[in-house]
Design a protein around this motif. Structure first.
Motif, mmCIF file in Angstrom:
data_model
loop_
_atom_site.group_PDB
_atom_site.id
_atom_site.type_symbol
_atom_site.label_atom_id
_atom_site.label_comp_id
_atom_site.label_asym_id
_atom_site.label_seq_id
_atom_site.Cartn_x
_atom_site.Cartn_y
_atom_site.Cartn_z
ATOM 1 N N VAL A 106 22.611 38.756 -20.011
ATOM 2 C CA VAL A 106 22.304 37.943 -20.949
ATOM 3 C C VAL A 106 20.612 37.105 -20.432
ATOM 4 O O VAL A 106 20.583 36.386 -21.880
ATOM 5 N N CYS A 107 20.628 36.549 -18.974
ATOM 6 C CA CYS A 107 19.561 35.745 -18.840
ATOM 7 C C CYS A 107 17.960 36.707 -19.691
ATOM 8 O O CYS A 107 17.378 37.033 -20.251
ATOM 9 N N TRP A 108 18.310 38.697 -19.807
ATOM 10 C CA TRP A 108 17.199 39.103 -20.532
ATOM 11 C C TRP A 108 17.235 38.754 -21.535
ATOM 12 O O TRP A 108 16.119 38.600 -22.251
ATOM 13 N N MET A 109 18.297 38.536 -21.994
ATOM 14 C CA MET A 109 18.917 38.098 -23.640
ATOM 15 C C MET A 109 17.378 36.548 -24.157
ATOM 16 O O MET A 109 16.884 36.427 -25.353
ATOM 17 N N CYS A 110 17.779 36.261 -22.860
ATOM 18 C CA CYS A 110 17.395 34.607 -23.186
ATOM 19 C C CYS A 110 16.141 34.805 -22.926
ATOM 20 O O CYS A 110 15.005 34.457 -23.816
ATOM 21 N N ILE A 111 15.276 35.760 -22.482
ATOM 22 C CA ILE A 111 14.006 35.983 -21.956
ATOM 23 C C ILE A 111 13.512 36.344 -23.844
ATOM 24 O O ILE A 111 12.048 35.515 -24.272
ATOM 25 N N LEU A 112 14.413 37.842 -23.995
ATOM 26 C CA LEU A 112 12.961 38.417 -25.116
ATOM 27 C C LEU A 112 13.539 37.425 -26.340
ATOM 28 O O LEU A 112 12.052 36.996 -26.839
ATOM 29 N N ILE A 113 14.833 36.925 -26.417
ATOM 30 C CA ILE A 113 14.703 35.780 -27.986
ATOM 31 C C ILE A 113 13.564 34.731 -27.576
ATOM 32 O O ILE A 113 12.720 34.588 -28.897
ATOM 33 N N GLY A 114 13.751 34.217 -26.718
ATOM 34 C CA GLY A 114 12.539 33.467 -26.232
ATOM 35 C C GLY A 114 11.352 33.852 -26.341
ATOM 36 O O GLY A 114 10.611 32.862 -27.094
ATOM 37 N N VAL A 115 10.685 35.031 -25.502
ATOM 38 C CA VAL A 115 9.283 35.156 -26.056
ATOM 39 C C VAL A 115 8.472 35.288 -26.895
ATOM 40 O O VAL A 115 7.585 35.451 -27.837
ATOM 41 N N SER A 116 9.984 36.341 -27.680
ATOM 42 C CA SER A 116 9.336 36.875 -29.368
ATOM 43 C C SER A 116 9.533 35.837 -30.057
ATOM 44 O O SER A 116 8.649 35.739 -31.639
ATOM 45 N N ILE A 117 10.470 34.293 -30.300
ATOM 46 C CA ILE A 117 10.221 33.137 -30.850
ATOM 47 C C ILE A 117 8.449 33.242 -31.014
ATOM 48 O O ILE A 117 7.520 33.013 -31.572
ATOM 49 N N TYR A 118 7.768 32.860 -29.611
ATOM 50 C CA TYR A 118 6.691 32.513 -29.253
ATOM 51 C C TYR A 118 6.004 33.140 -30.046
ATOM 52 O O TYR A 118 5.103 32.754 -30.941
ATOM 53 N N LEU A 140 3.571 36.999 -17.699
ATOM 54 C CA LEU A 140 4.542 36.296 -16.724
ATOM 55 C C LEU A 140 5.858 36.833 -17.478
ATOM 56 O O LEU A 140 6.847 37.186 -16.616
ATOM 57 N N ALA A 141 6.332 35.938 -18.378
ATOM 58 C CA ALA A 141 7.265 36.202 -18.940
ATOM 59 C C ALA A 141 7.737 37.778 -19.308
ATOM 60 O O ALA A 141 8.838 37.844 -19.074
ATOM 61 N N TRP A 142 6.835 38.425 -19.662
ATOM 62 C CA TRP A 142 7.172 39.710 -20.666
ATOM 63 C C TRP A 142 7.633 40.475 -19.502
ATOM 64 O O TRP A 142 8.414 41.521 -19.101
ATOM 65 N N ILE A 143 7.130 40.528 -17.675
ATOM 66 C CA ILE A 143 7.428 41.285 -16.582
ATOM 67 C C ILE A 143 8.769 40.559 -16.520
ATOM 68 O O ILE A 143 9.590 41.574 -15.899
ATOM 69 N N CYS A 144 8.715 39.280 -16.635
ATOM 70 C CA CYS A 144 9.892 39.000 -16.405
ATOM 71 C C CYS A 144 11.345 39.480 -17.353
ATOM 72 O O CYS A 144 12.520 40.206 -16.882
ATOM 73 N N PHE A 145 11.345 40.144 -18.330
ATOM 74 C CA PHE A 145 11.901 40.738 -19.073
ATOM 75 C C PHE A 145 12.530 41.682 -18.696
ATOM 76 O O PHE A 145 13.391 42.308 -18.764
ATOM 77 N N CYS A 146 11.516 42.536 -18.513
ATOM 78 C CA CYS A 146 11.603 43.726 -18.092
ATOM 79 C C CYS A 146 12.290 43.926 -16.863
ATOM 80 O O CYS A 146 13.234 44.857 -16.415
ATOM 81 N N PHE A 147 12.195 43.084 -15.511
ATOM 82 C CA PHE A 147 12.514 43.586 -14.455
ATOM 83 C C PHE A 147 14.215 41.753 -14.176
ATOM 84 O O PHE A 147 15.536 43.618 -13.934
ATOM 85 N N SER A 148 14.073 41.400 -15.341
ATOM 86 C CA SER A 148 15.573 41.908 -15.585
ATOM 87 C C SER A 148 16.887 42.352 -15.772
ATOM 88 O O SER A 148 18.010 42.553 -15.850
ATOM 89 N N PHE A 149 15.608 43.077 -17.566
ATOM 90 C CA PHE A 149 16.773 44.285 -17.769
ATOM 91 C C PHE A 149 17.118 45.145 -16.643
ATOM 92 O O PHE A 149 18.306 45.647 -16.234
#
Length: 161
Positions: A106-118, A140-149
């Motif tokens: 769920v954290c991964w999805m939130c990062i994906l949505i937030g960074v994609s909107i930006y 860093l946000a995209w790196i967190c996206f990868c790590f959280s997945f």
């Protein structure tokens, strides 16, 4: 197995820290003028001093959504970390960390949505400056996206030994 769990725990803590930094710091986009470097983030526009981020009424909802999803990703990541610690001491041997993995995804999805909107709405927002590019917080946000997945999938696959 213990080394693998410790490694995942360390990467999870690093992900939480990077999420905090990427959300709080104001270096999502960077541009330069003839006299100074200008950066903008989710909250402020900074050159020598930081002021409120000027956004048009069309982009205000997108900025608020990005802010909300990045804050939600921090919350879910911290909750997943706490849940992992709880499950580590209460889960029976041989069981999997399903709840922790689900929360992390769920954290991964939130990062994906937030960074994609930006990315969709604010990538070209600094056209008036020379050489605008993405700053370290965006990366860093995209790196967190990868790590959280990766962490979320590993939590789903791992069993407690």
């Amino acid at each position: 197995m213990l080394v693998l769990l410790a490694g995942i725990f360390v990467v999870h803590i690093a992900t939480v820290i990077m999420l905090f930094v990427s959300t709080i710091a104001n270096v999502w986009m960077v541009g330069s003028s003839t006299t100074e470097t200008v950066s903008s983030g989710l909250w402020l526009l900074c050159n020598r001093t930081c002021d409120t981020l000027p956004v048009s009424s069309d982009d205000e909802a997108a900025l608020k959504a990005t802010q909300a999803f990045m804050i939600l990703s921090i919350i879910f990541s911290v909750v997943a970390l706490a849940m992992f610690i709880v499950q580590l001491f209460t889960l029976e041997k041989g069981k999997r960390f399903y709840i922790t993995g689900a929360i992390m995804l769920v954290c991964w999805m939130c990062i994906l949505i937030g960074v994609s909107i930006y990315t969709a709405r604010f990538t070209g927002a600094m056209r008036e400056f020379d050489r605008p590019h993405h700053g370290y917080c965006f990366i860093l946000a995209w790196i967190c996206f990868c790590f959280s997945f990766i962490i979320g999938i590993l939590y789903l696959v791992l069993r407690k030994k």
